[in-house]
Design a protein around this motif. Structure first.
Motif, PDB file in Angstrom:
ATOM      1  N   ALA A 136       0.819  -1.219   0.000  1.00  0.00           N
ATOM      2  CA  ALA A 136       0.000   0.000   0.000  1.00  0.00           C
ATOM      3  C   ALA A 136       0.852   1.268   0.000  1.00  0.00           C
ATOM      4  N   PRO A 137       1.985   1.333   0.777  1.00  0.00           N
ATOM      5  CA  PRO A 137       2.823   2.545   0.727  1.00  0.00           C
ATOM      6  C   PRO A 137       3.373   2.831  -0.666  1.00  0.00           C
ATOM      7  N   VAL A 138       3.621   1.773  -1.456  1.00  0.00           N
ATOM      8  CA  VAL A 138       4.116   1.958  -2.817  1.00  0.00           C
ATOM      9  C   VAL A 138       3.042   2.629  -3.673  1.00  0.00           C
ATOM     10  N   VAL A 139       1.783   2.190  -3.510  1.00  0.00           N
ATOM     11  CA  VAL A 139       0.678   2.789  -4.268  1.00  0.00           C
ATOM     12  C   VAL A 139       0.547   4.273  -3.921  1.00  0.00           C
ATOM     13  N   ARG A 140       0.577   4.575  -2.628  1.00  0.00           N
ATOM     14  CA  ARG A 140       0.441   5.973  -2.205  1.00  0.00           C
ATOM     15  C   ARG A 140       1.608   6.813  -2.736  1.00  0.00           C
ATOM     16  N   ARG A 141       2.800   6.246  -2.709  1.00  0.00           N
ATOM     17  CA  ARG A 141       3.974   6.948  -3.236  1.00  0.00           C
ATOM     18  C   ARG A 141       3.794   7.267  -4.713  1.00  0.00           C
ATOM     19  N   ILE A 142       3.258   6.311  -5.482  1.00  0.00           N
ATOM     20  CA  ILE A 142       3.073   6.520  -6.920  1.00  0.00           C
ATOM     21  C   ILE A 142       2.107   7.672  -7.171  1.00  0.00           C
ATOM     22  N   PHE A 143       0.989   7.701  -6.450  1.00  0.00           N
ATOM     23  CA  PHE A 143       0.015   8.780  -6.633  1.00  0.00           C
ATOM     24  C   PHE A 143       0.638  10.136  -6.303  1.00  0.00           C
ATOM     25  N   LEU A 144       1.365  10.201  -5.190  1.00  0.00           N
ATOM     26  CA  LEU A 144       1.974  11.473  -4.783  1.00  0.00           C
ATOM     27  C   LEU A 144       3.050  11.915  -5.765  1.00  0.00           C
ATOM     28  N   ASN A 145       3.818  10.958  -6.310  1.00  0.00           N
ATOM     29  CA  ASN A 145       4.842  11.297  -7.307  1.00  0.00           C
ATOM     30  C   ASN A 145       4.232  11.887  -8.577  1.00  0.00           C
ATOM     31  N   VAL A 146       3.094  11.311  -9.005  1.00  0.00           N
ATOM     32  CA  VAL A 146       2.411  11.824 -10.192  1.00  0.00           C
ATOM     33  C   VAL A 146       1.896  13.230  -9.924  1.00  0.00           C
ATOM     34  N   ILE A 147       1.334  13.447  -8.728  1.00  0.00           N
ATOM     35  CA  ILE A 147       0.831  14.773  -8.368  1.00  0.00           C
ATOM     36  C   ILE A 147       1.972  15.788  -8.348  1.00  0.00           C
ATOM     37  N   ASP A 148       3.179  15.331  -7.915  1.00  0.00           N
ATOM     38  CA  ASP A 148       4.351  16.227  -7.849  1.00  0.00           C
ATOM     39  C   ASP A 148       4.964  16.525  -9.215  1.00  0.00           C
ATOM     40  N   ILE A 182      -3.026   4.480 -11.549  1.00  0.00           N
ATOM     41  CA  ILE A 182      -3.560   5.825 -11.353  1.00  0.00           C
ATOM     42  C   ILE A 182      -5.041   5.880 -11.751  1.00  0.00           C
ATOM     43  N   GLU A 183      -5.444   5.091 -12.734  1.00  0.00           N
ATOM     44  CA  GLU A 183      -6.818   5.125 -13.234  1.00  0.00           C
ATOM     45  C   GLU A 183      -7.769   4.215 -12.463  1.00  0.00           C
ATOM     46  N   VAL A 193      -5.736   6.192  -1.090  1.00  0.00           N
ATOM     47  CA  VAL A 193      -5.615   7.620  -1.407  1.00  0.00           C
ATOM     48  C   VAL A 193      -6.986   8.264  -1.287  1.00  0.00           C
ATOM     49  N   THR A 194      -7.008   9.554  -1.053  1.00  0.00           N
ATOM     50  CA  THR A 194      -8.286  10.267  -0.968  1.00  0.00           C
ATOM     51  C   THR A 194      -8.830  10.527  -2.370  1.00  0.00           C
ATOM     52  N   GLN A 195     -10.116  10.868  -2.428  1.00  0.00           N
ATOM     53  CA  GLN A 195     -10.726  11.195  -3.714  1.00  0.00           C
ATOM     54  C   GLN A 195     -10.035  12.401  -4.333  1.00  0.00           C
ATOM     55  N   GLU A 196      -9.640  13.360  -3.504  1.00  0.00           N
ATOM     56  CA  GLU A 196      -8.960  14.549  -3.996  1.00  0.00           C
ATOM     57  C   GLU A 196      -7.607  14.197  -4.617  1.00  0.00           C
ATOM     58  N   GLU A 197      -6.844  13.311  -3.954  1.00  0.00           N
ATOM     59  CA  GLU A 197      -5.546  12.881  -4.489  1.00  0.00           C
ATOM     60  C   GLU A 197      -5.732  12.101  -5.786  1.00  0.00           C
ATOM     61  N   PHE A 198      -6.762  11.276  -5.839  1.00  0.00           N
ATOM     62  CA  PHE A 198      -7.059  10.506  -7.053  1.00  0.00           C
ATOM     63  C   PHE A 198      -7.351  11.451  -8.219  1.00  0.00           C
ATOM     64  N   ASP A 199      -8.186  12.457  -7.965  1.00  0.00           N
ATOM     65  CA  ASP A 199      -8.552  13.403  -9.025  1.00  0.00           C
ATOM     66  C   ASP A 199      -7.334  14.201  -9.491  1.00  0.00           C
ATOM     67  N   LYS A 200      -6.497  14.657  -8.546  1.00  0.00           N
ATOM     68  CA  LYS A 200      -5.313  15.430  -8.910  1.00  0.00           C
ATOM     69  C   LYS A 200      -4.345  14.612  -9.756  1.00  0.00           C
ATOM     70  N   ALA A 201      -4.128  13.347  -9.386  1.00  0.00           N
ATOM     71  CA  ALA A 201      -3.216  12.473 -10.137  1.00  0.00           C
ATOM     72  C   ALA A 201      -3.724  12.251 -11.552  1.00  0.00           C
ATOM     73  N   ASN A 202      -5.026  12.020 -11.703  1.00  0.00           N
ATOM     74  CA  ASN A 202      -5.593  11.790 -13.037  1.00  0.00           C
ATOM     75  C   ASN A 202      -5.589  13.059 -13.877  1.00  0.00           C
ATOM     76  N   GLU A 203      -5.775  14.228 -13.238  1.00  0.00           N
ATOM     77  CA  GLU A 203      -5.677  15.491 -13.970  1.00  0.00           C
ATOM     78  C   GLU A 203      -4.256  15.712 -14.482  1.00  0.00           C
ATOM     79  N   ALA A 204      -3.254  15.342 -13.649  1.00  0.00           N
ATOM     80  CA  ALA A 204      -1.853  15.489 -14.061  1.00  0.00           C
ATOM     81  C   ALA A 204      -1.535  14.575 -15.241  1.00  0.00           C
TER      82      ALA A 204
END
Length: 522
Positions: free
Chosen positions: A192-204, A248-249, A291-302
């Motif tokens: 799970a930490p790997v998944v969260r890291r991937i989402f945050l990296n995409v957002i960054d 991410i999707e 991940v939160t819905q907000e983080e999910f949306d931000k990653a997909n927008e990126a």
């Protein structure tokens, strides 16, 4: 070896209780089937001394015949290596009553194969020249109906679980099933930490390729490795931009359960259809979110910002190029260059040297095709000529053996006449008759072997003729015309580096082979 008895055993996944991993009906277990068949053969005088060969499909459905050992058994039957097939009952052989009936009434009689189903009391030797009994046909129909009915019940039960937001598919990376409830997802503390890291990296702002490369460099387990899946593919498991993008999707990482996204249209459907999004079964807060819905949306927008607004569809006929190092299919960039994408995910990878311009590759393929056409034309002509010479010799041998076989029959009749006229004793008659019978049996075996050789040789000659005709149509064509058929003749091209490739041809059936070439790829 001829006159072998084929013992066919099958156990499907439906016969196993998934909770206890035990066979629901012990009489259907592989061991029970084997014991029953061997005991029956031991008690059958005409079959007990014949050699036996076993074919076993453990974990395969009976609703179709795409089973490895079943196909291997049929190939042995076609080659005349077995004379009898024995099963516990017809449901072990197959549950499609139309195909089972076709095998019993047409295929096996044509091949001269005896078929026995012990529990159904069916023996084709007792039905020779007749259609199968009504009871056997009815049982075939019942087995097929049972499979279809079971499929509908399973589908209905699965649909009910999906509507209740129960998990029924492949476990997403980052989750595992609850130890007390296999239909409930819980957080996997390892991944799970790997998944969260991937989402945050995409957002960054990191790209999917960059993230995949970092994960590979750190030796982070891939989804396949985390599930201990060992693929037979030559490709080594690795993180790729596609794996990151799929993650991410995936809305399930927000705690939302989405089911009924694909469905089978009919029983034995190998290609499921996509279900329109409005027909999905969606339930929020079905399990703990990574991940939160907000983080999910931000990653997909990126991700969407980085994607091209329009996809360019390239010609797919040239997708025959593979990396000789990792086994992956080469990527075509802008329709002009082929390269292995794996080097993006690893530093110092040998895949980095796999780079060729399409125009240079096709020039090499064109030159190689011209040479291969000439080689194949010569080989086909030689094989065809050799097959004709061997068949002429075999025809003479068959005529001689047939004459000798018929002569033994006449000698038997002459011997009998001498016995009736009291010119020889009964012992002399029986002794002479036995000797002639043994001689006939040996001649019959030689006849069968010669006929099989003749048939195989005839097929080889026919294949050579077809191949000669195919390459004949390509001989003398202009370069422009050859380019149109360039990829029709190529099975696969292995690229080692920017100078060396190996070509595996489709049409070279008479003598399987490949060609290696060196040249400037860039």
């Amino acid at each position: 070896m001829k006159n072998q008895i084929a013992i066919y055993l099958r156990l499907s996944l439906e016969d196993v209780d998934k909770r206890t991993n035990a066979v629901k009906d012990d009489s259907n277990s592989i061991a029970s089937q084997r014991l029953l068949i061997n005991r029956h053969l031991d008690q059958t005088p005409m079959l007990c001394d014949l050699p036996r060969i076993e074919f076993c499909d453990d974990g395969f459905s009976g609703t179709n015949f795409d089973r490895p050992d079943f196909q291997r058994m049929i190939e042995c039957a076609k080659r005349g290596e077995i004379s009898c097939i024995v099963v516990k009952d017809l449901s072990r052989f197959g549950r499609d009553y139309l195909e089972v009936g076709d095998y019993l009434e047409h295929i096996f009689p044509f091949l001269g194969i005896r078929f026995k189903s012990i529990n159904d009391h069916y023996d084709s030797a007792k039905h020779e020249g007749k259609t199968i009994g009504m009871d056997v046909a009815f049982k075939n129909l019942i087995y097929d109906y049972y499979s279809k009915d079971l499929s509908q019940k399973v589908k209905s039960a699965m649909r009910t679980k999906q509507q209740k937001a129960r998990f029924v598919n492949t476990v997403p990376y980052g989750y595992k099933t609850h130890q007390d409830d296999k239909h409930q997802l819980v957080i996997d503390e390892r991944t799970a930490p790997v998944v969260r890291r991937i989402f945050l990296n995409v957002i960054d702002g990191k790209s999917c390729t960059q993230i995949a490369k970092e994960l590979n460099a750190e030796g982070i387990l891939t989804p396949a490795q985390a599930k201990a899946i060992h693929s037979s593919s030559a490709k080594k498991p690795q993180w790729t931009h596609r794996a990151i993008l799929s993650m991410i999707e995936n809305i399930k990482y927000t705690g939302v359960m989405a089911n009924h996204m694909r469905e089978s249209r009919f029983i034995r459907d190998k290609n499921q259809r996509r279900v329109p999004k409005e027909e999905w079964y969606i339930r929020k807060n079905a399990h703990e979110a990574i991940v939160t819905q907000e983080e999910f949306d931000k990653a997909n927008e990126a991700i969407q910002r980085r994607r091209k607004t329009a996809r360019v569809t390239h010609d797919q006929s040239d997708r025959v190029y593979y990396c000789a190092h990792c086994g992956g299919k080469l990527e075509k960039a802008n329709g002009t260059v082929f390269a292995c994408p794996s080097h993006r995910y690893h530093d110092g990878s040998p895949c980095e040297g796999v780079y060729w311009r399409k125009s240079a590759l096709e020039e090499v393929l064109l030159a190689a095709l011209k040479g291969q056409i000439e080689i194949t034309r010569i080989e086909s002509s030689e094989v065809k000529k050799a097959a004709r010479v061997r068949n002429e010799s075999l025809q003479r041998q068959l005529v001689l053996l047939k004459a000798q076989y018929d002569a033994c029959g006449r000698e038997k009749f002459t011997l009998y006449e001498q016995y009736r006229e009291a010119k020889i004793t009964a012992e002399e008659y029986l002794s002479g008759k036995d000797e002639l019978t043994r001689k006939q049996a040996a001649l019959k075996e030689q006849l069968e072997e010669s006929e099989a050789l003749y048939e195989a040789n005839q097929q080889m000659g026919d294949a050579a003729s077809e191949q000669q005709e195919a390459v004949g149509k390509m001989t003398g064509l202009s370069d422009a015309k050859l380019r149109e058929h360039l990829y029709d003749a190529v099975e696969r091209v292995l690229v080692y580096d920017s100078e060396s490739i190996e070509i595996i041809w489709k049409f070279n059936e008479v003598k399987n082979g490949s060609s290696s070439y060196a040249g400037a790829g860039v």
